[in-house]
Design an enzyme around this catalytic site. Structure first.
Site, PDB file in Angstrom:
ATOM      1  N   SER A   1       0.807  -1.312   0.126  1.00  0.00           N
ATOM      2  CA  SER A   1      -0.001  -0.002   0.004  1.00  0.00           C
ATOM      3  C   SER A   1       0.848   1.268   0.239  1.00  0.00           C
ATOM      4  CB  SER A   1      -1.017   0.040   1.412  1.00  0.00           C
ATOM      5  OG  SER A   1      -0.374   0.142   2.577  1.00  0.00           O
TER       6      SER A   1
ATOM      7  N   LYS B   1      -6.733   3.673   8.648  1.00  0.00           N
ATOM      8  CA  LYS B   1      -5.585   4.659   7.881  1.00  0.00           C
ATOM      9  C   LYS B   1      -6.088   5.988   7.963  1.00  0.00           C
ATOM     10  CE  LYS B   1      -3.291   1.458   4.810  1.00  0.00           C
ATOM     11  NZ  LYS B   1      -3.158   0.634   3.624  1.00  0.00           N
TER      12      LYS B   1
END
Length: 805
Positions: free
Chosen positions: A686, A729
């Site tokens: 990611s 996140k």
């Protein structure tokens, strides 16, 4: 046929009654004379021919017996020796001469004088007499060998006689008989009849000695095996058995408890078999202890007792709301499970798995479920467990064996339908002792756990009504087969608003109570709580926040105690907790205000990462050096992350002309890509767009915006692929003061999971390609260089066959 001829004679002799002894002819016997009448009779005999008639009295407790209380058959004896003792008694030694029968008794001069008749029998010798004498002699030899009270040589010498009468009297005198049995022998005048009766008595006594010797030998062997204690208990058990007592009361009580326990048929049969074994065992033996412990465990496990389940959804909702703030989706899932259980009459046990970072309330949520459903709650920690026996138990063949933790926790719960929490299920490991996660497969499978078998109990136990709740921080360490058996419910970190409400509703009142403070003594303002959240904690959960609240309360409590003696109890200067007082109480802020501290920098971008403890931000840095096109990646990155860095570099090289870079820029440059906090392992795809943005910024010298965070996987063609852990996140970005984020377009479907207040505050960009990322992330747009004539294909775009030709 044996015959004997009888001759009789009558004489008048002093008579003395004797106690607890029968004197036979030819027998030397010492005894003490103390009664006055007996002393006079003795003196009379001593004055004459030293002969006296001795007869045993019926009852030894009578001091002065009458003639009818004395046996009428006794023995005429010679007084061999007499000695007057200092206490007035006389010790005499007598020798039996012949048996005699009382004809009449008179009391003269204070003692008895009896007219007695003696009988002399002459036995005719013959083969039959020899056979009878030989039989008695042989039997007596056996008796002497078996008896421990007679000297073998002395006795054998004493019976080497030819006279049948003397033989019978000698043997009769040395047999361990009762007074009545000896008196019976004395009253048999015919030697043949007496010898026959002696042979019968010898047979009986030898049989008794053989039985006793067998018992003694058996007990001795048992004593050697189980030591002295075992021997004593065997004796006690034998005595109790003779008295009709024993351990029946305890065995009966166990049997009654087994019958009333509600066990399954197999368990009941096994328990009854074990009870029969226990009944036949010595109570202090090692096997007895093992069997008793096994029965105790069988009885301690709940077989039929159940908690009455509360199926009121409104009550359950009230409990969940009162115990936890937020977690709306989790609460809905739990209420759905409860609704199904209300509609189904015999539902199977539910198996949930709460997955989330530490401190978000997984364990306390399980306790609330138990409270809401009215069930008992038990918790088993699986962190560090590496032995299968912790789940299934040890077999009874091992010393100190016990059931596994599953059965032990069921005993602790006391009901067959508790809420059973398997804490830290992701932290199990395995070694040579087995794999506990594999043992859990049966426990957590509704199709199998109705017949769970613990190695110690060795019977099927029904776990189908247990409400299992597992907790974990991550899923990737849980075996796929185990994951497949659980309904996974994810718990993400809390927003600042949620932490504020949790602190005000739960943490602050709890810490005030624990430190003994009242509302008037300390007051946390919203500013103070927000300061604790932003500057003194940085976490997904609220554990550290609770610690800091407790730290503040303890410091205030100390000041309260120090000021108690002050007249009037003046208000404390720090009683109101706000932003200003936090620094005084807790010292400088542990974390900076990142929102105001972030600047636009060249070669530095902010990425978002998911960790086991929630989301985190990762600053990615890149620097250029003279070299030959080498890409160096540092920061303890995993293989996947290093491959993402290579993919990002390949993308930048393929788009060099669009970024205003010469195609051969890399020939004279080395690029060093670094992600700080190098001691912490990092991995995952990611960070691809973050690394690509960092490299592009370093090469083009265009700063990256410091107020933008990003996450997404990159392909060689610059496509942005979806990632996981979006909620965590974004919470991390918000927690660090970043209110703008770039994410893959495919993750737009995850927006409903994001708290509404986060969506309202943050500006979210959903992108499909790196071109969009660079437009948003860089301070200004890139200026592409024109393609040289005849340069060929644009490597960053799909090949157009017509153009290529």
């Amino acid at each position: 046929m044996l015959t004997s001829k009888e001759k009789s004679d009558t004489r008048r002799l002093p008579m003395m009654p004797i106690r607890d002894v029968v004197i036979f002819p030819y027998m030397m016997t010492p005894f003490v004379v103390g009664r006055e009448s007996s002393v006079r009779a003795l003196e009379e005999a001593m004055a004459g021919d030293k002969k006296i008639f001795l007869a045993t009295q019926h009852d030894a407790s009578i001091d002065e017996p009458r003639p009818n209380e004395i046996f009428n058959v006794g023995t005429v004896v010679n007084i061999v020796q007499s000695l007057k003792l200092p206490d007035g008694n006389i010790k005499v030694l007598v020798e039996g001469v012949e048996r005699a029968k009382v004809v009449s008794v008179s009391d003269e001069d204070g003692f008895f004088r009896a007219v007695v008749r003696t009988f002399n029998f002459k036995v005719e010798a013959g083969p039959q007499l020899e056979a009878l004498v030989g039989r008695v002699t042989t039997l007596f030899e056996q008796y002497v060998k078996l008896s421990q009270n007679l000297n073998y040589e002395t006795m054998i010498a004493a019976i080497r006689v030819d006279d049948a009468g003397k033989l019978s009297d000698t043997v009769g005198a040395n047999l361990q008989l009762t007074i009545e049995e000896k008196q019976e022998l004395l009253e048999i005048f015919d030697p043949i009849d007496r010898l026959t009766r002696v042979a019968e008595m010898l047979d009986i006594e030898i049989e008794k000695l053989n039985v006793d010797r067998t018992i003694q030998g058996r007990v001795k062997r048992q004593m050697e095996k189980a030591q002295k204690e075992y021997y004593l208990n065997e004796k006690i058990k034998a005595i109790q058995k003779e008295l009709g007592r024993g351990e029946k009361s305890e065995i009966d009580e166990l049997k009654k408890r087994i019958e009333m326990s509600g066990m399954t048929k197999d368990a009941l049969d096994k328990a009854m078999t074990e009870l029969k074994r226990l009944e036949n065992m010595p109570p202090m033996s090692a096997e007895s202890t093992v069997s008793r412990n096994y029965l105790d465990w069988l009885l301690a496990v709940p077989w039929k007792k159940k908690s009455k389940e509360i199926r009121d959804l409104k009550f359950a909702e009230q409990v969940l709301e009162s115990d936890h703030y937020g977690l709306d989706k989790i609460k809905e899932r739990i209420l759905e499970f409860l609704a199904v259980r209300r509609l189904v009459k015999n539902p199977k046990g539910s198996i949930l798995c709460f997955v989330g970072p530490p401190g978000v309330g997984k364990t306390s949520l399980g306790m609330s479920v138990a409270k809401a459903t009215g069930r008992k709650f038990v918790r088993m920690s699986l962190g560090g467990v590496r032995d299968e026996a912790e789940i299934r138990g040890h077999r009874r063949t091992y010393i100190g064996a016990l059931p596994g933790q599953i059965i032990q926790m069921m005993k602790k719960a006391g009901t067959r339908n508790p809420v059973f929490m398997l804490d830290e299920v992701d932290k199990m490991s395995m070694d040579f002792r087995g794999d506990p996660s594999s043992a859990l497969l049966e426990v957590l499978d509704p199709e199998q756990n109705f017949a769970f078998v613990d190695h110690y109990l060795d019977v099927e136990y029904d776990l189908s009504e247990v409400f299992f709740i597992a907790t974990a921080n991550v899923l990737h360490t849980i075996p796929p087969a185990l994951q497949d058996r659980m309904e996974v419910i994810r718990l993400s970190g809390y927003t600042e608003l949620e932490k504020m409400e949790i602190a005000k509703r739960f943490l602050i009142p709890k810490q005030k109570q624990q430190t003994g403070l009242t509302k008037s003594q300390v007051d946390f303002t919203d500013e103070g709580v927000n300061g604790l959240i932003q500057f003194y904690t940085r976490e997904a959960g609220v554990r550290n926040l609770e610690r800091e609240v407790g730290n503040v309360c303890r410091k205030i409590a100390r000041k309260v105690v120090n000021n108690q003696n002050v007249k009037g109890n003046p208000a404390l200067p720090d009683a109101v907790i706000n932003g200003a007082t936090l620094t005084t109480l807790l010292g400088p802020a542990k974390f900076r205000d990142l929102q105001t501290d972030r600047k636009n920098e060249i070669g530095a971008a902010t990425g978002l990462a998911w960790t086991e403890v929630g989301g985190q931000i990762l600053t990615t840095e890149a620097t250029l050096m003279e070299g030959k096109g080498k890409l160096t990646v540092t920061g303890k990155l995993g293989d996947v992350m290093q491959e993402s860095a290579q993919a990002a570099m390949s993308y930048v090289r393929s788009r060099a002309h669009q970024m205003g870079l010469p195609r051969d820029f890399y020939r004279n440059l080395d690029i060093h890509l670094h992600i700080p906090e190098g001691a912490i392992p990092k991995d995952g795809p990611s960070a691809g767009i973050t690394m690509a943005t960092t490299i592009c910024s370093a090469l083009t010298r265009i700063p990256v915006r410091g107020d933008v965070a990003m996450t997404g996987e990159i392909t060689l063609r610059g496509k942005v692929l979806p990632i996981g852990g979006l909620k965590e996140k974004l919470l991390a970005a918000h927690r660090h003061g970043i209110n703008e984020a770039i994410m893959p377009k495919d993750n737009e479907r995850d927006l409903p999971d994001i708290p509404e207040n986060i969506r309202n505050v943050m500006k979210l960009h959903f992108v499909e390609s790196m071109d969009e990322v660079l437009k948003i992330a860089l301070e200004r747009e890139l200026i592409a260089l024109p393609l040289p004539a005849g340069s060929g294909v644009d490597f960053a775009q799909p090949v157009d066959e017509n153009r290529a030709h």
